[in-house]
Design a protein around this motif. Structure first.
Motif, short mmCIF file in Angstrom:
data_model
loop_
_atom_site.label_atom_id
_atom_site.label_comp_id
_atom_site.label_asym_id
_atom_site.label_seq_id
_atom_site.Cartn_x
_atom_site.Cartn_y
_atom_site.Cartn_z
N GLU A 1 1.07 -1.17 -0.08
CA GLU A 1 0.56 -0.05 -0.10
C GLU A 1 0.91 1.40 0.15
O GLU A 1 0.42 2.66 0.54
CB GLU A 1 -0.75 -0.64 0.83
CG GLU A 1 -1.89 -1.10 0.94
CD GLU A 1 -3.08 -1.36 2.38
OE1 GLU A 1 -3.29 -0.18 3.11
OE2 GLU A 1 -3.30 -2.32 2.15
N PHE A 2 1.79 1.03 -0.54
CA PHE A 2 2.74 2.15 -1.14
C PHE A 2 2.63 3.16 -1.73
O PHE A 2 2.18 2.85 -2.51
CB PHE A 2 4.28 1.54 -0.80
CG PHE A 2 5.16 2.23 -0.66
CD1 PHE A 2 5.57 2.71 0.77
CD2 PHE A 2 6.49 2.44 -1.66
CE1 PHE A 2 7.14 4.13 0.99
CE2 PHE A 2 7.20 3.31 -1.19
CZ PHE A 2 7.55 3.45 0.03
N LYS A 3 2.76 4.74 -1.09
CA LYS A 3 1.65 5.01 -2.05
C LYS A 3 2.03 6.19 -2.96
O LYS A 3 1.89 6.75 -4.10
CB LYS A 3 1.26 6.02 -1.15
CG LYS A 3 -0.06 5.93 -0.38
CD LYS A 3 -1.32 5.45 -1.14
CE LYS A 3 -2.60 4.62 -0.38
NZ LYS A 3 -2.99 3.20 -0.25
N ARG A 4 3.65 5.98 -2.84
CA ARG A 4 4.65 6.74 -3.52
C ARG A 4 5.03 6.60 -4.92
O ARG A 4 6.47 6.64 -5.99
CB ARG A 4 5.81 7.20 -3.13
CG ARG A 4 4.99 8.37 -1.76
CD ARG A 4 5.84 9.53 -0.79
NE ARG A 4 6.82 8.16 -0.18
CZ ARG A 4 6.02 7.64 1.17
NH1 ARG A 4 4.86 8.24 1.64
NH2 ARG A 4 6.87 6.94 2.01
N MET A 5 5.35 4.70 -4.74
CA MET A 5 5.48 4.45 -5.54
C MET A 5 4.61 3.48 -6.48
O MET A 5 3.78 2.78 -5.43
CB MET A 5 7.11 3.16 -5.48
CG MET A 5 8.69 4.34 -5.24
SD MET A 5 9.85 2.95 -5.36
CE MET A 5 10.44 3.39 -3.33
N ASP A 6 5.01 2.94 -7.70
CA ASP A 6 4.19 1.56 -8.01
C ASP A 6 4.15 0.40 -8.22
O ASP A 6 5.24 -0.02 -7.69
CB ASP A 6 3.78 2.22 -9.43
CG ASP A 6 4.79 1.95 -10.28
OD1 ASP A 6 5.39 0.52 -10.63
OD2 ASP A 6 5.89 2.28 -10.69
N PRO A 7 3.51 -0.44 -7.81
CA PRO A 7 4.04 -1.99 -7.44
C PRO A 7 4.57 -2.55 -8.45
O PRO A 7 5.37 -3.10 -7.18
CB PRO A 7 2.60 -2.33 -7.81
CG PRO A 7 1.28 -1.52 -7.36
CD PRO A 7 2.05 -0.23 -7.69
N LYS A 8 5.02 -2.64 -9.76
CA LYS A 8 6.02 -2.81 -10.36
C LYS A 8 7.50 -2.06 -9.79
O LYS A 8 8.23 -3.54 -9.68
CB LYS A 8 6.23 -2.12 -12.02
CG LYS A 8 4.76 -3.18 -13.09
CD LYS A 8 4.78 -2.31 -14.42
CE LYS A 8 3.10 -3.04 -14.66
NZ LYS A 8 3.58 -2.98 -16.67
N THR A 9 7.30 -1.23 -9.92
CA THR A 9 9.20 -0.79 -8.90
C THR A 9 9.08 -1.06 -7.87
O THR A 9 10.09 -1.50 -6.89
CB THR A 9 8.72 1.46 -8.42
OG1 THR A 9 8.29 1.66 -10.27
CG2 THR A 9 10.22 1.48 -8.32
N LYS B 1 5.63 -10.69 -12.85
CA LYS B 1 5.27 -11.63 -14.54
C LYS B 1 4.29 -10.89 -14.44
O LYS B 1 3.88 -10.68 -14.97
CB LYS B 1 5.83 -12.67 -14.31
CG LYS B 1 7.68 -12.78 -14.57
CD LYS B 1 7.82 -14.62 -14.84
CE LYS B 1 7.12 -15.32 -15.59
NZ LYS B 1 6.96 -16.72 -16.29
N ARG B 2 3.71 -11.16 -12.34
CA ARG B 2 1.82 -11.04 -13.39
C ARG B 2 1.71 -10.13 -13.39
O ARG B 2 0.29 -9.81 -14.02
CB ARG B 2 1.09 -11.70 -11.60
CG ARG B 2 1.12 -13.35 -11.89
CD ARG B 2 0.68 -13.44 -10.57
NE ARG B 2 0.94 -14.74 -10.00
CZ ARG B 2 1.92 -15.17 -8.89
NH1 ARG B 2 2.36 -14.60 -8.16
NH2 ARG B 2 2.11 -16.94 -9.08
N LEU B 3 2.46 -8.78 -12.72
CA LEU B 3 2.20 -7.30 -12.65
C LEU B 3 2.79 -7.29 -14.64
O LEU B 3 2.16 -5.76 -14.83
CB LEU B 3 2.90 -6.69 -11.45
CG LEU B 3 2.45 -6.89 -10.40
CD1 LEU B 3 3.60 -6.19 -9.58
CD2 LEU B 3 0.58 -6.20 -10.25
N GLY B 4 3.02 -8.01 -14.96
CA GLY B 4 3.31 -7.10 -16.53
C GLY B 4 4.73 -7.03 -16.53
O GLY B 4 5.08 -6.19 -17.88
N VAL B 5 5.74 -6.84 -15.78
CA VAL B 5 7.30 -6.56 -15.86
C VAL B 5 7.73 -7.08 -16.34
O VAL B 5 8.12 -8.99 -16.94
CB VAL B 5 7.94 -6.81 -14.26
CG1 VAL B 5 9.45 -6.20 -14.28
CG2 VAL B 5 7.02 -5.73 -13.59
#
Length: 155
Positions: free
Chosen positions: A59-67, A93-97
């Motif tokens: 739930e980190f708001k300053r970075m997106d889940p891929k980062t 991979k599930r996140l599309g990286v």
């Protein structure tokens, strides 16, 4: 994790809170990581750890889940944690990286890890030879391990 959500979670029965957290982790990761699964029967540790981990990892708001996953991959690579690395690669991979992005994070980790080895090693070498070159007697070294614990001054 929002404070209201934390309060709601803490007001639940421990088993219900654990179940809710596990469902959220599985929804977000597509699986329940080994450590998370291992700790689920210890709610007094599991709940507080997962509140913290959710706040940082999911739930980190300053970075997106891929980062976040790319950083996790880099750190797992540098620490040589095969299990964490495999988990975070699957999640990425599930996140599309892409494979290339994942590899780039491993390359960055490799570069920083190598620099850390070089920094520690070269400072130790400089320190060992500086004493000799400056005529410092060996008695200035640690009497137990014979290593001078003082690092050279940084420029």
């Amino acid at each position: 994790m929002e404070l209201e959500k934390i309060k709601e979670l803490l007001d639940k029965e421990p088993e219900d809170a654990v179940d809710e957290i596990l469902a959220d982790v599985e929804k977000r990761y597509g699986e329940i990581p080994y450590i998370t699964n291992f700790m689920k029967d210890m709610p007094e540790i599991f709940i507080s750890r997962m509140i913290y981990e959710n706040s940082v990892m999911r739930e980190f708001k300053r970075m997106d889940p891929k980062t976040v996953e790319l950083i996790s991959i880099a750190v797992a690579s540098a620490l040589r944690c095969e299990h964490c690395l495999k988990t975070h690669v699957r999640v990425a991979k599930r996140l599309g990286v892409s494979k290339e992005e994942i590899f780039d994070s491993v390359l960055i980790a490799s570069s920083v890890s190598t620099a850390a080895v070089l920094a520690e090693g070269t400072r130790s070498v400089d320190n060992a030879f500086a004493d000799e070159e400056q005529g410092v007697p060996s008695s200035a070294n640690c009497s137990i391990c014979n290593i001078n614990s003082e690092l050279p001054e940084e420029d």
